[in-house]
Design an enzyme around this catalytic site. Structure first.
Site, mmCIF file in Angstrom:
data_model
loop_
_atom_site.group_PDB
_atom_site.id
_atom_site.type_symbol
_atom_site.label_atom_id
_atom_site.label_comp_id
_atom_site.label_asym_id
_atom_site.label_seq_id
_atom_site.Cartn_x
_atom_site.Cartn_y
_atom_site.Cartn_z
ATOM 1 N N SER A 122 15.297 12.209 7.978
ATOM 2 C CA SER A 122 14.545 12.450 9.209
ATOM 3 C C SER A 122 15.443 12.989 10.303
ATOM 4 O O SER A 122 14.958 13.358 11.364
ATOM 5 C CB SER A 122 13.846 11.170 9.651
ATOM 6 O OG SER A 122 14.693 10.072 9.530
ATOM 7 N N HIS A 143 10.976 17.186 4.749
ATOM 8 C CA HIS A 143 10.720 15.973 5.525
ATOM 9 C C HIS A 143 9.226 15.664 5.526
ATOM 10 O O HIS A 143 8.443 16.343 6.195
ATOM 11 C CB HIS A 143 11.258 16.198 6.952
ATOM 12 C CG HIS A 143 11.169 15.008 7.838
ATOM 13 N ND1 HIS A 143 11.126 15.101 9.211
ATOM 14 C CD2 HIS A 143 11.102 13.679 7.565
ATOM 15 C CE1 HIS A 143 11.043 13.904 9.725
ATOM 16 N NE2 HIS A 143 11.019 13.021 8.759
ATOM 17 N N GLU A 155 7.906 19.055 7.117
ATOM 18 C CA GLU A 155 8.847 19.800 7.959
ATOM 19 C C GLU A 155 9.973 20.275 7.027
ATOM 20 O O GLU A 155 10.666 19.444 6.428
ATOM 21 C CB GLU A 155 9.391 18.865 9.058
ATOM 22 C CG GLU A 155 10.277 19.548 10.075
ATOM 23 C CD GLU A 155 10.838 18.569 11.125
ATOM 24 O OE1 GLU A 155 11.037 17.383 10.819
ATOM 25 O OE2 GLU A 155 11.081 19.014 12.260
ATOM 26 N N ASN A 193 11.444 14.764 15.062
ATOM 27 C CA ASN A 193 12.060 13.604 15.715
ATOM 28 C C ASN A 193 12.764 13.931 17.020
ATOM 29 O O ASN A 193 12.981 13.051 17.841
ATOM 30 C CB ASN A 193 13.002 12.901 14.742
ATOM 31 C CG ASN A 193 12.179 12.072 13.777
ATOM 32 O OD1 ASN A 193 11.261 11.368 14.192
ATOM 33 N ND2 ASN A 193 12.465 12.176 12.495
HETATM 34 N N1 CAA Z 1 -2.071 6.039 0.843
HETATM 35 C C1 CAA Z 1 -3.310 6.586 0.718
HETATM 36 N N2 CAA Z 1 -4.240 6.528 1.709
HETATM 37 C C2 CAA Z 1 -3.891 5.858 2.839
HETATM 38 C C3 CAA Z 1 -2.623 5.268 3.032
HETATM 39 C C4 CAA Z 1 -1.684 5.399 1.966
HETATM 40 N N3 CAA Z 1 -0.443 4.890 2.063
HETATM 41 N N4 CAA Z 1 -2.575 4.705 4.267
HETATM 42 C C5 CAA Z 1 -3.769 4.933 4.840
HETATM 43 N N5 CAA Z 1 -4.563 5.625 3.980
HETATM 44 C C6 CAA Z 1 -5.914 6.151 4.236
HETATM 45 C C7 CAA Z 1 -6.956 5.071 4.284
HETATM 46 O O1 CAA Z 1 -7.493 4.827 3.010
HETATM 47 C C8 CAA Z 1 -8.004 5.689 5.222
HETATM 48 O O2 CAA Z 1 -8.771 6.668 4.527
HETATM 49 P P1 CAA Z 1 -10.258 7.110 5.038
HETATM 50 O O3 CAA Z 1 -10.168 7.365 6.516
HETATM 51 O O4 CAA Z 1 -10.563 8.320 4.250
HETATM 52 O O5 CAA Z 1 -11.095 5.916 4.721
HETATM 53 C C9 CAA Z 1 -7.163 6.464 6.218
HETATM 54 O O6 CAA Z 1 -5.902 6.711 5.563
HETATM 55 C C10 CAA Z 1 -6.968 5.696 7.493
HETATM 56 O O7 CAA Z 1 -6.366 4.442 7.174
HETATM 57 P P2 CAA Z 1 -6.837 3.041 7.772
HETATM 58 O O8 CAA Z 1 -8.338 3.033 7.943
HETATM 59 O O9 CAA Z 1 -6.204 1.976 6.953
HETATM 60 O O10 CAA Z 1 -6.138 2.894 9.169
HETATM 61 P P3 CAA Z 1 -6.081 3.856 10.412
HETATM 62 O O11 CAA Z 1 -7.338 4.596 10.659
HETATM 63 O O12 CAA Z 1 -5.517 2.996 11.474
HETATM 64 O O13 CAA Z 1 -4.980 4.947 10.004
HETATM 65 C C11 CAA Z 1 -2.791 5.723 9.835
HETATM 66 C C12 CAA Z 1 -3.729 4.588 9.580
HETATM 67 C C13 CAA Z 1 -3.167 6.920 8.929
HETATM 68 C C14 CAA Z 1 -1.396 5.241 9.464
HETATM 69 C C15 CAA Z 1 -2.919 6.174 11.336
HETATM 70 O O14 CAA Z 1 -2.770 5.059 12.164
HETATM 71 C C16 CAA Z 1 -1.901 7.193 11.741
HETATM 72 O O15 CAA Z 1 -2.082 8.382 11.513
HETATM 73 N N6 CAA Z 1 -0.798 6.743 12.408
HETATM 74 C C17 CAA Z 1 0.271 7.600 12.845
HETATM 75 C C18 CAA Z 1 1.137 7.938 11.681
HETATM 76 C C19 CAA Z 1 2.305 8.783 12.073
HETATM 77 O O16 CAA Z 1 2.484 9.212 13.193
HETATM 78 N N7 CAA Z 1 3.159 9.034 11.078
HETATM 79 C C20 CAA Z 1 4.368 9.757 11.287
HETATM 80 C C21 CAA Z 1 5.448 8.795 11.537
HETATM 81 S S1 CAA Z 1 6.994 9.603 11.749
HETATM 82 C C22 CAA Z 1 7.548 9.816 10.178
HETATM 83 O O17 CAA Z 1 6.989 9.422 9.211
HETATM 84 C C23 CAA Z 1 8.777 10.565 10.001
HETATM 85 C C24 CAA Z 1 9.995 10.161 10.663
HETATM 86 O O18 CAA Z 1 10.940 10.885 10.492
HETATM 87 C C25 CAA Z 1 10.192 8.978 11.510
#
Ligand code: CAA
Length: 302
Positions: A122, A143, A155, A193
Site C-alpha cells: 500500500s 494494489h 491501483e 494512500n
Molecule cells: N467478500 C464478498 N462480499 C462482501 C465482503 C467480502 N469480504 N464484504 C462485504 N461483502 C458484500 C456483502 O455481501 C454486501 O453485498 P450486497 O450489498 O450485495 O448484499 C456488500 O458487500 C455490503 O456489505 P455489508 O452489507 O456487510 O456491509 P456494508 O454495507 O457496511 O459494506 C463495506 C461494507 C463494503 C466494507 C463498506 O462499508 C465499504 O465500502 N467501506 C469502505 C471500504 C474501503 O474504503 N476500503 C478501502 C480501504 S483502503 C485499502 O484497502 C487499501 C490500503 O492501502 C489501506
C-alpha cells in the site's frame, strides 16, 4: 500484446491475500495460495468459502460457480513449489519493507524468467522492491482494496524500471478480474494512500484535540460526505498499525511535517489497539455483532 497468464501465485493468505485469491479463482485462473503455515491457509480457505457464500446467497454466483472457483485454489507452504508454472506472483504479505525485500529476493530465484512479480504493497516503493531482483522491468505494484471481492479499484503502480508491456498485461488482467485499473507512478503512498491517510490522520488529530467525539467525527464524514464508513471506523478496518506505517512512509519519503502521524495513533498502536483485527481501536468489536461501540478509552471525548 498482453502476456497470457493462466496460473497466479499469491504470497500471504491474510485478509488481502485471501481476497486476491478469491477474485482470481472466480475469474477462471488457477491459483496457488502460499503462506508459511498450513493453519493460516486452512483459515483463509474457510474465509474464501464464507465470502463466496455471501455471493451465492444474493444470487451473484451459483453454488456450482463457487465449487469450481474453490477447486481452482491449491495451497502451499513451500515457495519453490508454489511458484512452479506461474506467470504472475502477487505478494500480499505484511506491510514491512525487510520482509517484502526478502520475499522478492527469493521469488526472483524461484520463478520462471518471464514471470511478472507484483506487490500489493500500500505504500512501499516498487522501484526499491524491484532493485533486489534481477528483473526490475517485470516488477510492478498491483494494489487491491479491502474487501477485495467488493472493491472495484486496482491501483497499478509503475516502478521506475517497469516495462510498458508488463503494465499493459497487468492492466488487461485487472479488467479480466472485473476491476477498474488506474495507473500511478512510484511516489510515497502512490495516489490512494497519499490522499486517504492524511484524511484519516486529520480525523485522529481532530479527536485528539477534542473538537468532537469518535461517533460525531465519523457521522459527520459518513453522512456529510457520503463516505461508506467514517475515517475512524475505516482506520480500524484497515488496521491502525498499517495506517501508522503508511503515514511514516509518507512522512519520511516526502519530508513534509503535514504527514507526521498523530500522537494518539502512535499511542494506540503501541498499546496494541489495532482496530478490528485486535478487537478494539476507536471502537470495541464483539464477534458476531455489527454494533459500533466507541472504545471506553475514548468515550470521554464528546
Ligand atoms: N467478500 C464478498 N462480499 C462482501 C465482503 C467480502 N469480504 N464484504 C462485504 N461483502 C458484500 C456483502 O455481501 C454486501 O453485498 P450486497 O450489498 O450485495 O448484499 C456488500 O458487500 C455490503 O456489505 P455489508 O452489507 O456487510 O456491509 P456494508 O454495507 O457496511 O459494506 C463495506 C461494507 C463494503 C466494507 C463498506 O462499508 C465499504 O465500502 N467501506 C469502505 C471500504 C474501503 O474504503 N476500503 C478501502 C480501504 S483502503 C485499502 O484497502 C487499501 C490500503 O492501502 C489501506
Amino acid at each position: 500484446m498482453s502476456q497470457q497468464i493462466n496460473t497466479v501465485t499469491v504470497i500471504g493468505s491474510g485478509t488481502m491475500g485471501n481476497g486476491i485469491c478469491h477474485v482470481f479463482a472466480q475469474s477462471g485462473f488457477n491459483v496457488h495460495m502460499m503462506d508459511i503455515n498450513q493453519g493460516a491457509l486452512d483459515k483463509a480457505m474457510g474465509t474464501i468459502g464464507k465470502n463466496m457464500d455471501r455471493q451465492v446467497t444474493k444470487g451473484a454466483i451459483s453454488e456450482e460457480d463457487k465449487q469450481q472457483a474453490i477447486g481452482r485454489i491449491k495451497t502451499f507452504t513451500d515457495m519453490a513449489e508454489a511458484v512452479k508454472g506461474s506467470g504472475l506472483v502477487v505478494e500480499a504479505a505484511t506491510e514491512n519493507i525487510d520482509l517484502k525485500l526478502n520475499i522478492f529476493r527469493q521469488l526472483d530465484q524461484h520463478c520462471d524468467a518471464d514471470c511478472i512479480l507484483a506487490s500489493n504493497t500500500s505504500s512501499i516503493s516498487i522501484t526499491k522492491i524491484a532493485s533486489v531482483t534481477s528483473r526490475p522491468g517485470k516488477v510492478i505494484g498491483m494494489h487491491f482494496m479491502n474487501p477485495v471481492p467488493v472493491m472495484k479499484l486496482v491501483e497499478i503502480i509503475n516502478g521506475y524500471a517497469t516495462d510498458a508491456a508488463v503494465s499493459k498485461t497487468i492492466y488487461d488482467l485487472s479488467v479480466q478480474l472485473g476491476k477498474t485499473p488506474c495507473m500511478a507512478n512510484d511516489y510515497p503512498g502512490f495516489v490512494a494512500n497519499r490522499i486517504l491517510m492524511p484524511m484519516i490522520n486529520e480525523a485522529i488529530i481532530t479527536l485528539q484535540e477534542g473538537v468532537a467525539g469518535v461517533a460525531e467525527i465519523d457521522t459527520i464524514m459518513k453522512l456529510g460526505m457520503a463516505h461508506p464508513m467514517g475515517p475512524l471506523q475505516l482506520a480500524d478496518f484497515i488496521g491502525l498499525d498499517t495506517c501508522l506505517s503508511i503515514l511514516n512512509v509518507l512522512h519520511n519519503g516526502i519530508g513534509n511535517p503535514k504527514y507526521a502521524p498523530a500522537t494518539l495513533l502512535v499511542n494506540m498502536v503501541q498499546a496494541g489497539r489495532l482496530g478490528t483485527k485486535s478487537g478494539e481501536g476507536f471502537y470495541k468489536y464483539t464477534p458476531g455483532s455489527k454494533d459500533l461501540v466507541v472504545s471506553e478509552r475514548l468515550a470521554h471525548i464528546k
